[in-house]
Design an enzyme around this catalytic site. Structure first.
Site, PDB file in Angstrom:
ATOM      1  N   ASP A  16      -3.562  57.791 -65.184  1.00 38.95           N
ATOM      2  CA  ASP A  16      -3.897  58.183 -63.800  1.00 38.95           C
ATOM      3  C   ASP A  16      -5.025  57.372 -63.137  1.00 38.95           C
ATOM      4  OD1 ASP A  16      -1.998  60.057 -64.451  1.00 38.95           O
ATOM      5  OD2 ASP A  16      -3.249  61.819 -64.086  1.00 38.95           O
ATOM      6  N   ASP A  54       0.021  60.424 -61.653  1.00 39.44           N
ATOM      7  CA  ASP A  54       0.109  61.769 -61.097  1.00 39.44           C
ATOM      8  C   ASP A  54       0.909  61.640 -59.798  1.00 39.44           C
ATOM      9  OD1 ASP A  54      -0.902  64.353 -61.890  1.00 39.44           O
ATOM     10  OD2 ASP A  54      -2.243  64.339 -60.157  1.00 39.44           O
ATOM     11  N   HIS A  56       2.749  64.075 -57.090  1.00 41.66           N
ATOM     12  CA  HIS A  56       3.093  65.405 -56.591  1.00 41.66           C
ATOM     13  C   HIS A  56       3.849  65.350 -55.269  1.00 41.66           C
ATOM     14  CE1 HIS A  56       0.423  67.024 -59.597  1.00 41.66           C
ATOM     15  NE2 HIS A  56      -0.664  66.517 -59.059  1.00 41.66           N
ATOM     16  N   HIS A  60       2.572  70.887 -53.210  1.00 45.89           N
ATOM     17  CA  HIS A  60       2.624  71.225 -54.642  1.00 45.89           C
ATOM     18  C   HIS A  60       1.825  72.496 -54.929  1.00 45.89           C
ATOM     19  CE1 HIS A  60       1.898  70.643 -59.041  1.00 45.89           C
ATOM     20  NE2 HIS A  60       3.150  70.240 -58.954  1.00 45.89           N
ATOM     21  N   HIS A  89      -3.720  65.869 -53.528  1.00 41.43           N
ATOM     22  CA  HIS A  89      -3.999  64.550 -54.122  1.00 41.43           C
ATOM     23  C   HIS A  89      -2.720  63.955 -54.683  1.00 41.43           C
ATOM     24  CE1 HIS A  89      -3.993  67.247 -57.577  1.00 41.43           C
ATOM     25  NE2 HIS A  89      -3.629  66.201 -58.292  1.00 41.43           N
ATOM     26  N   LYS A 114       4.303  62.251 -63.404  1.00 43.40           N
ATOM     27  CA  LYS A 114       4.167  63.646 -63.819  1.00 43.40           C
ATOM     28  C   LYS A 114       3.639  64.487 -62.669  1.00 43.40           C
ATOM     29  CE  LYS A 114      -0.356  62.683 -65.716  1.00 43.40           C
ATOM     30  NZ  LYS A 114      -1.090  63.499 -64.746  1.00 43.40           N
ATOM     31  N   CYS A 159      -6.402  65.216 -67.613  1.00 41.14           N
ATOM     32  CA  CYS A 159      -5.171  64.525 -68.017  1.00 41.14           C
ATOM     33  C   CYS A 159      -5.317  63.732 -69.309  1.00 41.14           C
ATOM     34  CB  CYS A 159      -4.656  63.673 -66.872  1.00 41.14           C
ATOM     35  SG  CYS A 159      -4.068  64.726 -65.522  1.00 41.14           S
TER      36      CYS A 159
HETATM   37  C1  VGL Z   1      -5.737  65.321 -62.878  1.00 44.76           C
HETATM   38  C2  VGL Z   1      -6.346  67.277 -61.870  1.00 44.76           C
HETATM   39  C3  VGL Z   1      -5.169  67.304 -61.159  1.00 44.76           C
HETATM   40  C4  VGL Z   1      -6.100  64.219 -63.828  1.00 44.76           C
HETATM   41  C5  VGL Z   1      -4.543  65.337 -62.188  1.00 44.76           C
HETATM   42  O1  VGL Z   1      -5.534  63.111 -63.727  1.00 44.76           O
HETATM   43  O2  VGL Z   1      -6.979  64.454 -64.708  1.00 44.76           O
HETATM   44  N1  VGL Z   1      -6.624  66.303 -62.725  1.00 44.76           N
HETATM   45  N2  VGL Z   1      -4.266  66.320 -61.329  1.00 44.76           N
HETATM   46 ZN    ZN Z   2      -2.586  66.282 -60.039  1.00 40.41          ZN
END
Ligand code: VGL
Ligand code: ZN
Length: 212
Positions: A16, A54, A56, A60, A89, A114, A159
């Site tokens: 990410d 990430d 979404h 979401h 995000h 994801k 993550c």
């Molecule tokens: C993440 C919160 C929401 C991460 C992703 O990449 O750690 N944290 N979505």
């Molecule tokens: Zn996320």
């Protein structure tokens, strides 16, 4: 002095490293963009590299904006249990969801997206937050003969942590590259994450220890 030499059965999983998790992004991780230089150096040293992203859909379920009266960083109960609410995000196709522009993505052999199911968040690159829905990564890595998973990226306490816990549970040797990762750190979540990873057998290493 390098103590780990990447092998053919090792993969670097870059978690990410997206604009929304970097300073100025929607869910900025303090100093998040500092991982880019470290990770670019690591990418040169590994024969195999995969990225996670990430990803979404708008609206979401993990977005606070999807729940009337709720604020980011509050917890709610959803079908699979507690879920932290986040600012909007990494919305599919937006600049915030793109990889950091300096991240060296050319050698990535696979991109695992994801969090694309509207009702299920996914911190781990292996299993979504219902802990049942598989992304297919474990099977892919096993089928390709990988034995060790080295993870770096954002965020250490979400993550990256869940990805490494699942990697270990799936029978891979799991390594956190600590200086190639940064944390969100909500109410002590970084310290708790380090303890959890160590208890699960995840090794904590620093990037200079990895040779090429
Ligand atoms: C993440 C919160 C929401 C991460 C992703 O990449 O750690 N944290 N979505
Ligand atoms: Zn996320």
């Amino acid at each position: 002095m390098a103590t780990i030499t990447p092998q053919e059965t090792d993969i670097l999983l870059v978690v990410d490293v997206q604009n929304d998790f970097c300073p100025g992004g929607a869910l900025e991780v303090p100093d998040g963009d500092a991982v880019v230089q470290v990770i670019n150096g690591l990418i040169d040293r590994f024969a195999h590299v995969a990225l996670t992203q990430d990803w979404h859909p708008p609206g979401h379920q993990s977005f606070a904006s999807s729940h009337a009266g709720r604020q980011p960083f509050e917890m709610i109960e959803v079908a699979y249990g507690p879920q932290t609410l986040w600012p909007d995000h990494c919305v599919q196709g937006t600049p915030g969801a793109a990889f950091h522009e300096k991240l060296f993505t050319d050698r990535a052999e696979m991109i695992v997206r994801k969090g694309f199911r509207p009702e299920i968040d996914s911190y781990s690159a292996f299993y979504e937050n219902d802990r049942k829905t598989a992304t297919g990564l474990a099977g892919s890595l096993r089928e390709r003969g990988f034995r060790r998973v080295f993870a770096a990226g954002l965020a250490t306490d979400f993550c990256v942590k869940f990805t490494l816990l699942d990697a270990a549970a799936e029978g891979f040797e799991a390594f956190l590259i600590e200086d190639g990762s940064r944390a969100i750190d909500l109410e002590g979540s970084l310290a708790a994450a380090m303890d959890e990873m160590k208890a699960a057998g995840v090794s904590v290493v620093q990037s200079p220890a990895i040779g090429g």
